[in-house]
Design a protein around this motif. Structure first.
Motif, mmCIF file in Angstrom:
data_model
loop_
_atom_site.group_PDB
_atom_site.id
_atom_site.type_symbol
_atom_site.label_atom_id
_atom_site.label_comp_id
_atom_site.label_asym_id
_atom_site.label_seq_id
_atom_site.Cartn_x
_atom_site.Cartn_y
_atom_site.Cartn_z
ATOM 1 N N MET A 135 70.698 8.872 39.855
ATOM 2 C CA MET A 135 72.064 8.520 40.040
ATOM 3 C C MET A 135 72.544 9.555 41.331
ATOM 4 O O MET A 135 73.219 9.175 42.070
ATOM 5 N N THR A 136 71.822 10.634 41.107
ATOM 6 C CA THR A 136 72.262 11.740 42.458
ATOM 7 C C THR A 136 71.909 10.981 43.896
ATOM 8 O O THR A 136 72.458 10.933 44.829
ATOM 9 N N LEU A 137 70.542 10.557 43.624
ATOM 10 C CA LEU A 137 69.825 9.504 44.968
ATOM 11 C C LEU A 137 71.046 8.453 45.102
ATOM 12 O O LEU A 137 71.253 8.328 46.589
ATOM 13 N N TYR A 138 71.091 7.823 44.254
ATOM 14 C CA TYR A 138 72.405 6.851 44.489
ATOM 15 C C TYR A 138 73.655 7.371 45.213
ATOM 16 O O TYR A 138 74.029 6.616 46.197
ATOM 17 N N ARG A 139 74.114 8.119 44.837
ATOM 18 C CA ARG A 139 75.257 8.945 45.534
ATOM 19 C C ARG A 139 75.055 9.422 46.881
ATOM 20 O O ARG A 139 75.629 8.965 47.844
ATOM 21 N N TRP A 140 73.885 10.102 47.103
ATOM 22 C CA TRP A 140 73.441 10.480 48.344
ATOM 23 C C TRP A 140 73.305 9.124 49.544
ATOM 24 O O TRP A 140 73.376 9.174 50.380
ATOM 25 N N ASN A 141 73.079 8.009 48.827
ATOM 26 C CA ASN A 141 72.825 6.952 49.548
ATOM 27 C C ASN A 141 74.281 6.574 50.129
ATOM 28 O O ASN A 141 74.574 6.066 51.111
ATOM 29 N N MET A 142 75.192 6.379 48.945
ATOM 30 C CA MET A 142 76.376 6.022 49.431
ATOM 31 C C MET A 142 77.174 7.038 50.562
ATOM 32 O O MET A 142 77.925 6.481 51.170
ATOM 33 N N ASN A 143 77.003 8.324 50.486
ATOM 34 C CA ASN A 143 77.505 9.331 51.468
ATOM 35 C C ASN A 143 76.721 9.605 52.591
ATOM 36 O O ASN A 143 76.833 10.378 53.271
#
Length: 105
Positions: A62-70
């Motif tokens: 999930m952290t990786l997903y958020r890092w992708n988003m920003n």
């Protein structure tokens, strides 16, 4: 090739030069295929899966997903799957190390 497909039992007479040209084209094609396979193998070594990156960075998916988003850690989509460049992940690791050093002082 069309002639061979249409008449598989036909006996053809060709010149030695034409046979050599055909052999050279066949070898070039095989070389191109081999080169592409090597490039693809090298690329797969350089691209990491979500699981590999999460383990390396010690973060959740999930952290990786958020890092992708920003845009903190850029991703690459291949066949509908997320991949990460090893160089980007290693740079992220270095940035995290530097950030921790600054916060400790």
């Amino acid at each position: 090739m069309e002639l061979a497909a249409a008449m598989p039992n036909a006996i053809l007479q060709i010149s030695a030069g034409d046979l050599c040209d055909f052999a050279h084209r066949l070898i070039e094609s095989a070389t191109d295929v081999a080169r592409l396979q090597i490039e693809r193998a090298n690329l797969s070594k350089e691209l990491l899966s979500v699981e590999e990156v999460a383990d390396m960075l010690k973060v959740s998916k999930m952290t990786l997903y958020r890092w992708n988003m920003n845009d903190t850690l850029p991703k690459i989509e291949i066949g509908g799957k997320r991949r990460y460049r090893r160089s980007d992940v290693e740079a992220a690791i270095e940035q995290r190390k530097e950030k921790k050093q600054w916060t400790r002082k």
